[in-house]
Design a protein around this motif. Structure first.
Motif, PDB file in Angstrom:
ATOM      1  N   ALA A  85      46.458  50.198  52.875  1.00  0.00           N
ATOM      2  CA  ALA A  85      46.193  49.151  51.881  1.00  0.00           C
ATOM      3  C   ALA A  85      44.743  48.705  52.010  1.00  0.00           C
ATOM      4  CB  ALA A  85      47.125  47.971  52.128  1.00  0.00           C
ATOM      5  N   PRO A  86      44.089  48.398  50.881  1.00  0.00           N
ATOM      6  CA  PRO A  86      42.719  47.900  50.970  1.00  0.00           C
ATOM      7  C   PRO A  86      42.671  46.544  51.659  1.00  0.00           C
ATOM      8  CG  PRO A  86      43.483  47.989  48.672  1.00  0.00           C
ATOM      9  CD  PRO A  86      44.582  48.526  49.517  1.00  0.00           C
ATOM     10  N   SER A  87      41.575  46.243  52.293  1.00  0.00           N
ATOM     11  CA  SER A  87      41.408  44.937  52.941  1.00  0.00           C
ATOM     12  C   SER A  87      41.212  43.877  51.854  1.00  0.00           C
ATOM     13  CB  SER A  87      40.181  44.966  53.851  1.00  0.00           C
ATOM     14  OG  SER A  87      39.015  45.054  53.051  1.00  0.00           O
ATOM     15  N   PRO A  88      41.435  42.592  52.187  1.00  0.00           N
ATOM     16  CA  PRO A  88      41.179  41.533  51.196  1.00  0.00           C
ATOM     17  C   PRO A  88      39.760  41.602  50.636  1.00  0.00           C
ATOM     18  CG  PRO A  88      42.341  40.629  53.090  1.00  0.00           C
ATOM     19  CD  PRO A  88      42.010  42.054  53.433  1.00  0.00           C
ATOM     20  N   GLU A  89      38.778  41.926  51.499  1.00  0.00           N
ATOM     21  CA  GLU A  89      37.385  41.994  51.021  1.00  0.00           C
ATOM     22  C   GLU A  89      37.221  43.122  50.006  1.00  0.00           C
ATOM     23  OE1 GLU A  89      38.270  41.934  54.290  1.00  0.00           O
ATOM     24  OE2 GLU A  89      37.817  39.794  54.527  1.00  0.00           O
ATOM     25  N   GLN A  90      37.856  44.290  50.318  1.00  0.00           N
ATOM     26  CA  GLN A  90      37.757  45.411  49.377  1.00  0.00           C
ATOM     27  C   GLN A  90      38.418  45.064  48.051  1.00  0.00           C
ATOM     28  OE1 GLN A  90      39.593  48.249  52.014  1.00  0.00           O
ATOM     29  NE2 GLN A  90      37.715  49.425  52.249  1.00  0.00           N
ATOM     30  N   ARG A  91      39.566  44.355  48.128  1.00  0.00           N
ATOM     31  CA  ARG A  91      40.266  43.983  46.900  1.00  0.00           C
ATOM     32  C   ARG A  91      39.426  42.992  46.084  1.00  0.00           C
ATOM     33  NH1 ARG A  91      45.651  45.101  46.046  1.00  0.00           N
ATOM     34  NH2 ARG A  91      45.957  45.399  48.277  1.00  0.00           N
ATOM     35  N   ASP A  92      38.814  42.035  46.778  1.00  0.00           N
ATOM     36  CA  ASP A  92      37.978  41.063  46.071  1.00  0.00           C
ATOM     37  C   ASP A  92      36.793  41.743  45.395  1.00  0.00           C
ATOM     38  OD1 ASP A  92      39.740  39.242  47.073  1.00  0.00           O
ATOM     39  OD2 ASP A  92      38.282  38.118  48.291  1.00  0.00           O
ATOM     40  N   SER A  93      36.184  42.713  46.067  1.00  0.00           N
ATOM     41  CA  SER A  93      35.038  43.340  45.387  1.00  0.00           C
ATOM     42  C   SER A  93      35.496  44.228  44.243  1.00  0.00           C
ATOM     43  CB  SER A  93      34.068  44.060  46.320  1.00  0.00           C
ATOM     44  OG  SER A  93      34.695  44.529  47.440  1.00  0.00           O
ATOM     45  N   ALA A  94      36.680  44.831  44.359  1.00  0.00           N
ATOM     46  CA  ALA A  94      37.200  45.580  43.205  1.00  0.00           C
ATOM     47  C   ALA A  94      37.439  44.632  42.027  1.00  0.00           C
ATOM     48  CB  ALA A  94      38.498  46.295  43.577  1.00  0.00           C
ATOM     49  N   LEU A  95      38.025  43.466  42.320  1.00  0.00           N
ATOM     50  CA  LEU A  95      38.267  42.493  41.250  1.00  0.00           C
ATOM     51  C   LEU A  95      36.938  42.046  40.639  1.00  0.00           C
ATOM     52  CD1 LEU A  95      39.910  40.576  39.506  1.00  0.00           C
ATOM     53  CD2 LEU A  95      40.186  39.053  41.476  1.00  0.00           C
ATOM     54  N   ALA A  96      35.943  41.810  41.474  1.00  0.00           N
ATOM     55  CA  ALA A  96      34.639  41.373  40.964  1.00  0.00           C
ATOM     56  C   ALA A  96      34.029  42.436  40.048  1.00  0.00           C
ATOM     57  CB  ALA A  96      33.703  41.054  42.125  1.00  0.00           C
ATOM     58  N   ARG A  97      34.150  43.719  40.443  1.00  0.00           N
ATOM     59  CA  ARG A  97      33.633  44.792  39.580  1.00  0.00           C
ATOM     60  C   ARG A  97      34.372  44.815  38.251  1.00  0.00           C
ATOM     61  NH1 ARG A  97      33.355  47.685  44.384  1.00  0.00           N
ATOM     62  NH2 ARG A  97      35.452  48.514  44.159  1.00  0.00           N
ATOM     63  N   ALA A 115      49.155  40.557  47.022  1.00  0.00           N
ATOM     64  CA  ALA A 115      47.767  40.671  47.486  1.00  0.00           C
ATOM     65  C   ALA A 115      46.804  40.535  46.302  1.00  0.00           C
ATOM     66  CB  ALA A 115      47.565  42.006  48.187  1.00  0.00           C
ATOM     67  N   ASP A 116      47.200  41.072  45.133  1.00  0.00           N
ATOM     68  CA  ASP A 116      46.375  40.904  43.935  1.00  0.00           C
ATOM     69  C   ASP A 116      46.268  39.418  43.571  1.00  0.00           C
ATOM     70  OD1 ASP A 116      46.025  43.662  43.588  1.00  0.00           O
ATOM     71  OD2 ASP A 116      47.795  43.860  42.312  1.00  0.00           O
ATOM     72  N   LEU A 117      47.418  38.735  43.593  1.00  0.00           N
ATOM     73  CA  LEU A 117      47.430  37.309  43.239  1.00  0.00           C
ATOM     74  C   LEU A 117      46.510  36.532  44.179  1.00  0.00           C
ATOM     75  CD1 LEU A 117      48.667  35.035  41.491  1.00  0.00           C
ATOM     76  CD2 LEU A 117      50.541  34.886  43.144  1.00  0.00           C
ATOM     77  N   ALA A 118      46.585  36.848  45.470  1.00  0.00           N
ATOM     78  CA  ALA A 118      45.742  36.148  46.445  1.00  0.00           C
ATOM     79  C   ALA A 118      44.264  36.394  46.145  1.00  0.00           C
ATOM     80  CB  ALA A 118      46.087  36.618  47.856  1.00  0.00           C
ATOM     81  N   SER A 119      43.952  37.599  45.712  1.00  0.00           N
ATOM     82  CA  SER A 119      42.561  37.933  45.420  1.00  0.00           C
ATOM     83  C   SER A 119      42.046  37.116  44.216  1.00  0.00           C
ATOM     84  CB  SER A 119      42.473  39.431  45.143  1.00  0.00           C
ATOM     85  OG  SER A 119      41.146  39.851  45.049  1.00  0.00           O
ATOM     86  N   TYR A 120      42.854  37.051  43.143  1.00  0.00           N
ATOM     87  CA  TYR A 120      42.465  36.218  41.994  1.00  0.00           C
ATOM     88  C   TYR A 120      42.249  34.770  42.433  1.00  0.00           C
ATOM     89  CZ  TYR A 120      43.627  39.594  38.256  1.00  0.00           C
ATOM     90  OH  TYR A 120      43.659  40.654  37.406  1.00  0.00           O
ATOM     91  N   ARG A 176      53.771  27.844  38.811  1.00  0.00           N
ATOM     92  CA  ARG A 176      53.137  29.075  38.325  1.00  0.00           C
ATOM     93  C   ARG A 176      51.637  29.029  38.463  1.00  0.00           C
ATOM     94  NH1 ARG A 176      56.696  31.773  34.918  1.00  0.00           N
ATOM     95  NH2 ARG A 176      58.472  30.431  34.590  1.00  0.00           N
ATOM     96  N   ASP A 177      51.118  27.802  38.699  1.00  0.00           N
ATOM     97  CA  ASP A 177      49.677  27.576  38.721  1.00  0.00           C
ATOM     98  C   ASP A 177      49.064  27.937  37.381  1.00  0.00           C
ATOM     99  OD1 ASP A 177      46.912  28.494  40.923  1.00  0.00           O
ATOM    100  OD2 ASP A 177      47.120  27.017  39.349  1.00  0.00           O
ATOM    101  N   ASP A 178      49.363  27.136  36.370  1.00  0.00           N
ATOM    102  CA  ASP A 178      48.865  27.433  35.029  1.00  0.00           C
ATOM    103  C   ASP A 178      47.406  27.042  34.838  1.00  0.00           C
ATOM    104  OD1 ASP A 178      51.347  27.695  32.541  1.00  0.00           O
ATOM    105  OD2 ASP A 178      51.606  28.060  34.657  1.00  0.00           O
ATOM    106  N   GLY A 179      46.548  27.431  35.762  1.00  0.00           N
ATOM    107  CA  GLY A 179      45.117  27.278  35.562  1.00  0.00           C
ATOM    108  C   GLY A 179      44.605  28.563  34.936  1.00  0.00           C
ATOM    109  N   TRP A 180      43.631  29.170  35.560  1.00  0.00           N
ATOM    110  CA  TRP A 180      43.117  30.435  35.042  1.00  0.00           C
ATOM    111  C   TRP A 180      43.963  31.610  35.505  1.00  0.00           C
ATOM    112  CZ3 TRP A 180      37.500  31.559  33.647  1.00  0.00           C
ATOM    113  CH2 TRP A 180      36.978  30.499  32.901  1.00  0.00           C
ATOM    114  N   VAL A 181      44.692  31.397  36.596  1.00  0.00           N
ATOM    115  CA  VAL A 181      45.533  32.465  37.129  1.00  0.00           C
ATOM    116  C   VAL A 181      46.954  31.956  37.188  1.00  0.00           C
ATOM    117  CG1 VAL A 181      45.973  33.940  39.108  1.00  0.00           C
ATOM    118  CG2 VAL A 181      43.636  33.227  38.587  1.00  0.00           C
ATOM    119  N   LYS A 182      47.880  32.735  36.683  1.00  0.00           N
ATOM    120  CA  LYS A 182      49.264  32.285  36.777  1.00  0.00           C
ATOM    121  C   LYS A 182      50.199  33.467  36.976  1.00  0.00           C
ATOM    122  CE  LYS A 182      50.693  32.417  31.938  1.00  0.00           C
ATOM    123  NZ  LYS A 182      51.315  31.659  30.855  1.00  0.00           N
ATOM    124  N   ILE A 183      51.379  33.155  37.490  1.00  0.00           N
ATOM    125  CA  ILE A 183      52.437  34.162  37.523  1.00  0.00           C
ATOM    126  C   ILE A 183      53.035  34.193  36.121  1.00  0.00           C
ATOM    127  CG2 ILE A 183      54.726  34.703  38.422  1.00  0.00           C
ATOM    128  CD1 ILE A 183      53.835  33.544  41.097  1.00  0.00           C
TER     129      ILE A 183
END
Ligand SMILES: [Zn+2]
Length: 550
Positions: free
Chosen positions: A218-230, A251-256, A290-297
């Motif tokens: 699995a990618p590390s949190p840092e790798q996931r965050d930079s993928a999301l940023a790209r 892990a995706d949700l945590a990255s957002y 659900r956290d209805d801000g910018w990120v939600k389930i």
């Protein structure tokens, strides 16, 4: 060009009327997204992250104050930001950095690119992604591990076909996963074997993908965050201001959430977690909201079948090019029924992938029976792709209020070869945008990135022209299923806001809606359809902030 004044979109309250705009976009052709009709010349005033007013340039001049930033649209289209209704968004960010096999036009080129990419890695690093497309190699067999073993001796390879329903592993990856001739074929999957030796060829399909997927680190949190940023940078440059992220992980949700806290998010996201984990999703929503801000389930996402490209989509009649073969269901129907009923009873929105006509028909009947059993509720069941439909099933979308979440680019891509797979009759109702709309269905458009490019302009072009990528259908492939520019844009904006329960807060330029706005360099409504794909994004604004300018 009409100079009719705007009606009904001016500020609604005295407070809003008195407000100074943070940003004003003037001199554009403004398409509010409230109907499929043509845009009007005018301005859009934005304040505190919301649309303040939309109207003609003179009427909106009073919103301009000393601190107002002015954006000149120069006659370009000003419209609600695009929402991509179906992405694998973070995978997209990983793919932007991985080997590009999508355009490898020959098996030789496929091998060459893998060799070149492997040369940039440390021994032991995995090569994943790729998005290869063997339909570019007519007459060639599916790739085999022997093609690439000698050029990737130190790196396990697990590269997927662009639809994500099959992948090629090299010998190292097969060994890492312990896959041999003795490995049984898992239900809902396929492990093609060599006719003589019985050894796996390296191809794995659908549920069999897990055999290797589970040993890929699995990618590390840092790798996931930079993928999301790209991925965010790519989305901003294409006018995509929101997405429904399908088959997301925790892990995706945590990255957002990390990027949201850091103020780095430039897109709103509704995440759909795996359907068979609905209990955990329901627990999390009950515990933390659900956290209805910018990120939600947004809800949960499941799979009925596979894809036509991998011959795993499930049909009533056999494939035209594989006698007696109907495709496959990824899970027994009873499991799907149980999971969908469970998720619905927990109040979660359900989105399920269905490609073949039989997979769609079974899913519609499950949705119907679950809704009847649980009673009326605003549940907005979604079918992802809704690709091949029997005529009698099309009307069920409107009747049952099921959202057809579709990807127009797939039509001009699959339209190159799908008739060989399923014959001339079934393609009449393939990607049946027109018939679905006419029978009262709600459409939500997206890309399925990384399966198709993220660019929504290409999606609009595809829905309006249905010109296949090979240039063989200049007047459109199954042209009676075309839609208008306004209809395509609605499906990319308000249609998607509805499909993720966000229609009260965004999706149009109505005052009070989130100021997610795109300025294009020209007016799509007056362009020749076959040149629509030349339009470019000039500005992308999310929550009132300019996140991209060209
Ligand atoms: Zn998908």
């Amino acid at each position: 060009m009409s100079r009719r004044p705007f009606v009904g979109l001016l500020c609604l309250t005295l407070a809003a009327c008195a407000r100074q705009a943070d940003v004003i976009i003037t001199g554009g052709m403004v398409w509010s997204g409230l109907s499929t009709g043509a845009p009007q010349p005018g301005s859009v005033a934005i304040g505190r992250g919301e649309i303040l007013a939309v109207g003609d340039d003179t009427a909106l001049a009073r919103y301009v104050g000393a601190k107002t930033e002015r954006i000149q649209a120069n006659g370009g289209l000003v419209m609600p930001g695009f929402t991509d209704g179906h992405t694998h968004f973070i995978d997209g960010g990983f793919q932007l950095k991985s080997v590009d096999l999508r355009t490898a036009a020959t098996p030789k080129e496929f091998v060459r690119r893998l060799k070149e990419y492997a040369g940039t890695l440390k021994p032991g690093e995995w090569i994943v992604g790729g998005d290869w497309d063997h339909t570019l190699w007519p007459g060639q067999p599916l790739p085999r591990h022997e093609w690439i073993d000698s050029v990737t001796p130190a790196n396990p390879v697990f590269v997927n076909r662009l639809d994500g329903h099959e992948a090629l592993a090299n010998a190292l990856a097969l060994r890492a996963a312990g896959i041999t001739a003795a490995t049984p074929t898992p239900p809902g999957g396929e492990v093609p074997r060599d006719a003589k030796t019985g050894e796996p060829t390296g191809i794995l399909k659908d549920r069999a993908l897990d055999l290797i997927g589970r040993v890929v680190p699995a990618p590390s949190p840092e790798q996931r965050d930079s993928a999301l940023a790209r991925a965010l940078t790519a989305a901003a440059s294409l006018g995509v201001t929101a997405t429904a992220h399908m088959s997301a992980s925790w892990a995706d949700l945590a990255s957002y959430r990390r990027l949201e806290r850091a103020g780095r998010l430039t897109l709103r996201a509704a995440l759909y977690l795996p359907l068979d984990t609905w209990r955990a999703v329901a627990d999390s929503v009950a515990r933390a909201g659900r956290d209805d801000g910018w990120v939600k389930i947004g809800g949960v996402k499941g799979y009925m079948d596979g894809s036509a490209g991998s011959r795993t989509a499930y049909f009533f009649e056999p494939y035209s090019d594989s006698a007696g073969y109907y495709g496959l269901l990824q899970h027994p129907e009873e499991d799907m029924r149980r999971w969908i009923a469970g998720a619905d009873s927990a109040g979660l929105q359900v989105a399920v992938h269905a490609i073949g006509d039989r997979a769609n028909a079974i899913l519609l009947s499950i949705y119907d029976s679950v809704a009847r059993a649980h009673g009326p509720r605003d549940r907005r069941f979604r079918i992802e792709h809704a690709q091949h439909l029997r005529r009698e099933d099309i009307a069920a979308f409107g009747r049952l209020g099921v959202i057809a979440s579709m990807q127009p680019y797939h039509a001009i891509d699959d339209g190159r070869w799908v008739e060989q797979r399923i014959g001339p009759a079934r393609i009449r109702t393939t990607y049946a945008f027109r018939t679905l709309l006419d029978s009262g269905a709600r459409l939500a458009f997206g890309s399925d990135w990384t399966v198709a490019p993220l660019d929504p302009i290409l999606g609009v072009y595809a829905a309006v022209t249905r010109r296949t990528l090979d240039g063989r259908n200049p007047d459109g492939w199954v042209p009676e299923q075309k839609v208008s520019v306004g209809e395509a844009l609605r499906a990319y904006t308000a249609g998607n806001a509805y499909a993720s329960f966000d229609d009260a807060s965004r999706g149009t330029l109505a005052p009070g809606h989130a100021a997610d706005v795109v300025v294009l360099d020209r007016n799509l409504f007056t362009m020749a359809p076959d040149s629509l794909d030349r339009a470019r994004v000039r500005y992308t604004i999310v929550g009132g902030k300019v996140v991209y300018r060209r």
